[in-house]
Design an enzyme around this catalytic site. Sequence first.
Site, PDB file in Angstrom:
ATOM      1  N   MET A 120     -11.416  -7.609  -9.712  1.00 19.80           N
ATOM      2  CA  MET A 120     -12.274  -8.575  -9.034  1.00 19.80           C
ATOM      3  C   MET A 120     -13.715  -8.288  -9.418  1.00 19.80           C
ATOM      4  O   MET A 120     -14.222  -8.852 -10.378  1.00 19.80           O
ATOM      5  CB  MET A 120     -12.087  -8.479  -7.529  1.00 19.80           C
ATOM      6  CG  MET A 120     -12.908  -9.498  -6.766  1.00 19.80           C
ATOM      7  SD  MET A 120     -12.367  -9.670  -5.030  1.00 19.80           S
ATOM      8  CE  MET A 120     -12.262  -7.950  -4.504  1.00 19.80           C
ATOM      9  N   SER A 121     -14.349  -7.344  -8.712  1.00 25.55           N
ATOM     10  CA  SER A 121     -15.758  -7.063  -8.992  1.00 25.55           C
ATOM     11  C   SER A 121     -15.948  -6.558 -10.416  1.00 25.55           C
ATOM     12  O   SER A 121     -16.981  -6.808 -11.034  1.00 25.55           O
ATOM     13  CB  SER A 121     -16.310  -6.047  -7.986  1.00 25.55           C
ATOM     14  OG  SER A 121     -15.477  -4.914  -7.939  1.00 25.55           O
ATOM     15  N   GLY A 150     -10.468  -0.554  -8.345  1.00 26.10           N
ATOM     16  CA  GLY A 150     -11.258   0.371  -9.156  1.00 26.10           C
ATOM     17  C   GLY A 150     -10.811   0.490 -10.600  1.00 26.10           C
ATOM     18  O   GLY A 150     -11.123   1.480 -11.270  1.00 26.10           O
ATOM     19  N   HIS A 154      -5.363   0.362  -3.062  1.00 24.43           N
ATOM     20  CA  HIS A 154      -6.174   0.431  -4.257  1.00 24.43           C
ATOM     21  C   HIS A 154      -5.864   1.746  -4.975  1.00 24.43           C
ATOM     22  O   HIS A 154      -5.823   2.819  -4.357  1.00 24.43           O
ATOM     23  CB  HIS A 154      -7.646   0.278  -3.929  1.00 24.43           C
ATOM     24  CG  HIS A 154      -8.171   1.197  -2.866  1.00 24.43           C
ATOM     25  ND1 HIS A 154      -7.741   1.165  -1.564  1.00 24.43           N
ATOM     26  CD2 HIS A 154      -9.073   2.212  -2.932  1.00 24.43           C
ATOM     27  CE1 HIS A 154      -8.357   2.092  -0.872  1.00 24.43           C
ATOM     28  NE2 HIS A 154      -9.176   2.756  -1.680  1.00 24.43           N
ATOM     29  N   HIS A 193       0.815  -1.210   0.000  1.00 24.51           N
ATOM     30  CA  HIS A 193       0.000   0.000   0.000  1.00 24.51           C
ATOM     31  C   HIS A 193       0.847   1.259   0.000  1.00 24.51           C
ATOM     32  O   HIS A 193       0.325   2.358   0.162  1.00 24.51           O
ATOM     33  CB  HIS A 193      -0.943  -0.025   1.209  1.00 24.51           C
ATOM     34  CG  HIS A 193      -1.761  -1.270   1.273  1.00 24.51           C
ATOM     35  ND1 HIS A 193      -1.369  -2.384   1.978  1.00 24.51           N
ATOM     36  CD2 HIS A 193      -2.920  -1.612   0.655  1.00 24.51           C
ATOM     37  CE1 HIS A 193      -2.272  -3.341   1.803  1.00 24.51           C
ATOM     38  NE2 HIS A 193      -3.205  -2.912   1.007  1.00 24.51           N
TER      39      HIS A 193
END
Lengths: 193, 193
Positions: A162-163, A142, A109, A89
């Site tokens: 992922m999503s 994102g 992210h 991170h």
Amino acid sequence: MEQLREILTDIHPYVNAIHIREKQKSARELFQAVEMLSKDLPLSKIIINDRVDVALVTKAAGVQLAFHSLGAKVVKKALPHLRVGCSIHSYHEGEKSLQDGADYVLFGHVFSSQSKPGKTPKGLEELSRITQLDIPVIAIGGITPGNTPQVLHAGANGIAVMSGVLDSHDPLITVHAYVNALKDGVGKSEKFI
Amino acid sequence: MEQLREILTDIHPYVNAIHIREKQKSARELFQAVEMLSKDLPLSKIIINDRVDVALVTKAAGVQLAFHSLGAKVVKKALPHLRVGCSIHSYHEGEKSLQDGADYVLFGHVFSSQSKPGKTPKGLEELSRITQLDIPVIAIGGITPGNTPQVLHAGANGIAVMSGVLDSHDPLITVHAYVNALKDGVGKSEKFI
């Protein structure tokens, strides 16, 4: 699990790695999941989260280590042939992963993400700093086909989604959209979590 | 943890193995705990619960596998030199552990135990059946210095104790009481969890 298996069977020819990130599953359950998935996917594309032992006994390609995991250094020392990625991170964590001999880092992210609601994204500037390090950087968080060119421009060697794929109406069409967005970056790896 | 360390430092000369059974700890925390304990205890006496990878990288003597863990067979295949114990609750599971190449089984709970309130103990008769199998059997659950002779008479190769030692007023004196109770059984191993 059966639905996930169908999606992964469809999309795996277009990705470089499938990261199994089922944090609540026991070692036994993870082992069984990998055994099942490996009927349809090559083990050389499967990356296990945290559980180095599951990666070892299933002969999966690699392991993804987080802060709460074993350190990359001790894992590479014990199992030099296992591909080891570190979830990071910050630039500082990237430096540490490099020193520890990790094979790549997963940084994020980058943008606002459904998986990290309310948390400030790290942004493209920090990504650009990290990609100066001498270690491959996979960007996560994102990422859409639309912002993929910016991510590559910041120096990322690949993306992880992922999503963005799994929650889409048609995962296979979505994967093709990502693949097209990645085409500008020669030799880029793409990675689905 | 510091208090546990002191107790273990005192008692380890009198036991054959220390089973680290901190189920809620992450791999990183377990690794750090073993690193800390190994300053005062020999690694050859440390057994890690479930996490084969932590045992591997810390060079602990072995791993204790439960139902939710990786199977003994795949673990022994990948790491033949790692000592592998299986936690079992029936003769049938004992047979399976033997077939899988486990080095020993941990059977219980033999008597009523504070750790398993309200659960019917397996009893000495089932222990006697299991000790007919060609695999060392360590008995666990409600074992006291007083009932240790019965456990040995049932054929157990050793005993494992947790609260019986750790919750006692003076763990070192308690360990000596267990050691004395075990003296009738030549070559018996003793094991503290």
